[in-house]
Design a protein around this motif. Structure first.
Motif, PDB file in Angstrom:
ATOM      1  N   HIS A 176     -11.489 -24.722  -2.159  1.00 31.46           N
ATOM      2  CA  HIS A 176     -11.207 -25.937  -2.188  1.00 31.46           C
ATOM      3  C   HIS A 176      -9.645 -26.423  -1.591  1.00 31.46           C
ATOM      4  N   LEU A 177      -8.751 -25.531  -1.698  1.00 30.35           N
ATOM      5  CA  LEU A 177      -7.563 -25.731  -1.099  1.00 30.35           C
ATOM      6  C   LEU A 177      -7.497 -25.460   0.340  1.00 30.35           C
ATOM      7  N   HIS A 178      -8.430 -24.877   0.991  1.00 28.22           N
ATOM      8  CA  HIS A 178      -8.443 -24.503   2.356  1.00 28.22           C
ATOM      9  C   HIS A 178      -9.354 -25.690   2.868  1.00 28.22           C
ATOM     10  N   GLN A 179     -10.459 -26.090   2.234  1.00 24.47           N
ATOM     11  CA  GLN A 179     -11.224 -27.345   2.784  1.00 24.47           C
ATOM     12  C   GLN A 179     -10.421 -28.629   2.773  1.00 24.47           C
ATOM     13  N   ALA A 180      -9.479 -28.838   1.550  1.00 19.65           N
ATOM     14  CA  ALA A 180      -8.795 -30.061   1.584  1.00 19.65           C
ATOM     15  C   ALA A 180      -7.798 -29.996   2.734  1.00 19.65           C
ATOM     16  N   THR A 204     -15.457 -30.223  -2.659  1.00 16.25           N
ATOM     17  CA  THR A 204     -13.946 -30.653  -2.461  1.00 16.25           C
ATOM     18  C   THR A 204     -13.446 -32.240  -2.439  1.00 16.25           C
ATOM     19  N   ILE A 205     -14.432 -32.954  -1.917  1.00 18.20           N
ATOM     20  CA  ILE A 205     -14.111 -34.427  -1.629  1.00 18.20           C
ATOM     21  C   ILE A 205     -14.190 -34.979  -3.048  1.00 18.20           C
ATOM     22  N   ARG A 206     -15.083 -34.463  -3.981  1.00 20.74           N
ATOM     23  CA  ARG A 206     -15.218 -35.084  -5.272  1.00 20.74           C
ATOM     24  C   ARG A 206     -13.924 -34.912  -6.132  1.00 20.74           C
ATOM     25  N   LEU A 207     -13.478 -33.388  -5.717  1.00 19.96           N
ATOM     26  CA  LEU A 207     -12.242 -33.352  -6.482  1.00 19.96           C
ATOM     27  C   LEU A 207     -10.907 -34.147  -6.073  1.00 19.96           C
ATOM     28  N   LEU A 208     -10.814 -34.256  -4.733  1.00 23.38           N
ATOM     29  CA  LEU A 208      -9.899 -35.205  -4.311  1.00 23.38           C
ATOM     30  C   LEU A 208     -10.027 -36.847  -4.705  1.00 23.38           C
ATOM     31  N   PRO A 249       6.474 -31.307   4.347  1.00 24.56           N
ATOM     32  CA  PRO A 249       5.132 -31.381   4.495  1.00 24.56           C
ATOM     33  C   PRO A 249       4.477 -31.581   3.255  1.00 24.56           C
ATOM     34  N   PHE A 250       3.317 -32.161   3.041  1.00 27.25           N
ATOM     35  CA  PHE A 250       2.599 -32.405   2.233  1.00 27.25           C
ATOM     36  C   PHE A 250       2.235 -31.445   1.494  1.00 27.25           C
ATOM     37  N   ASP A 251       2.233 -30.991  -0.021  1.00 23.30           N
ATOM     38  CA  ASP A 251       1.791 -29.816  -0.604  1.00 23.30           C
ATOM     39  C   ASP A 251       0.359 -30.433  -1.414  1.00 23.30           C
ATOM     40  N   MET A 252      -0.714 -29.918  -0.521  1.00 24.27           N
ATOM     41  CA  MET A 252      -2.114 -29.995  -1.238  1.00 24.27           C
ATOM     42  C   MET A 252      -2.353 -29.492  -2.364  1.00 24.27           C
ATOM     43  N   GLU A 253      -1.611 -28.073  -2.417  1.00 21.40           N
ATOM     44  CA  GLU A 253      -2.022 -27.298  -3.674  1.00 21.40           C
ATOM     45  C   GLU A 253      -1.177 -27.909  -4.880  1.00 21.40           C
ATOM     46  N   LEU A 254      -0.144 -28.778  -4.696  1.00 20.19           N
ATOM     47  CA  LEU A 254       0.135 -29.293  -5.933  1.00 20.19           C
ATOM     48  C   LEU A 254      -0.177 -30.623  -6.281  1.00 20.19           C
ATOM     49  N   PHE A 255      -0.782 -31.258  -5.126  1.00 17.63           N
ATOM     50  CA  PHE A 255      -1.632 -32.586  -5.484  1.00 17.63           C
ATOM     51  C   PHE A 255      -2.840 -32.256  -6.149  1.00 17.63           C
ATOM     52  N   LEU A 256      -3.459 -31.095  -5.660  1.00 16.94           N
ATOM     53  CA  LEU A 256      -4.827 -30.781  -6.479  1.00 16.94           C
ATOM     54  C   LEU A 256      -4.704 -30.128  -7.827  1.00 16.94           C
ATOM     55  N   ALA A 257      -3.533 -29.436  -8.139  1.00 15.83           N
ATOM     56  CA  ALA A 257      -3.235 -28.500  -9.174  1.00 15.83           C
ATOM     57  C   ALA A 257      -3.757 -29.111 -10.566  1.00 15.83           C
ATOM     58  N   GLY A 258      -3.757 -30.290 -10.740  1.00 14.76           N
ATOM     59  CA  GLY A 258      -4.442 -30.860 -12.254  1.00 14.76           C
ATOM     60  C   GLY A 258      -5.797 -30.872 -12.241  1.00 14.76           C
ATOM     61  N   VAL A 259      -6.773 -30.783 -10.961  1.00  7.29           N
ATOM     62  CA  VAL A 259      -7.981 -31.087 -11.156  1.00  7.29           C
ATOM     63  C   VAL A 259      -8.584 -29.685 -10.673  1.00  7.29           C
ATOM     64  N   LEU A 260      -8.146 -28.767 -10.196  1.00 10.86           N
ATOM     65  CA  LEU A 260      -8.663 -27.348  -9.579  1.00 10.86           C
ATOM     66  C   LEU A 260      -9.202 -26.538 -10.755  1.00 10.86           C
TER      67      LEU A 260
END
Length: 91
Positions: A25-29, A75-79, A4-15
């Motif tokens: 942010h993780l929950h909403q993403a 959250t969308i801006r972070l993504l 499964p895709f790891d959203m936490e790892l994906f966003l780690a650099g911008v959170l």
């Protein structure tokens, strides 16, 4: 079988921010990801197009409170920043 895709790892650099902010942010993403995956069969943000995120904003959270839409917008801006896209949405 794929993992499964790891959203936490994906966003780690911008959170950034407090623990509660990062968790929100993780929950909403994850919610955004699940809704787009259900509707468009796009499992990862790397496969998203602008229209997928615009669809989420228009059809999934348009009836929510202004505060909720604001926080989803953050959250969308972070993504968007993580994807290195220049997408802009009118919230």
């Amino acid at each position: 079988m794929s993992t499964p895709f790891d959203m936490e790892l994906f966003l780690a650099g911008v959170l950034t921010g407090s623990h509660a902010t990062r968790q929100r942010h993780l929950h909403q993403a994850k919610i955004i990801q699940a809704q787009i995956a259900e509707r468009w069969q796009r499992e990862t943000p790397w496969t998203w197009q602008r229209k997928h995120v615009a669809w989420f904003l228009k059809h999934r959270i348009s009836q929510h409170s202004e505060a909720t839409r604001y926080y989803y917008g953050l959250t969308i801006r972070l993504l968007t920043r993580r994807l290195k896209k220049s997408w802009v949405f009118n919230l």
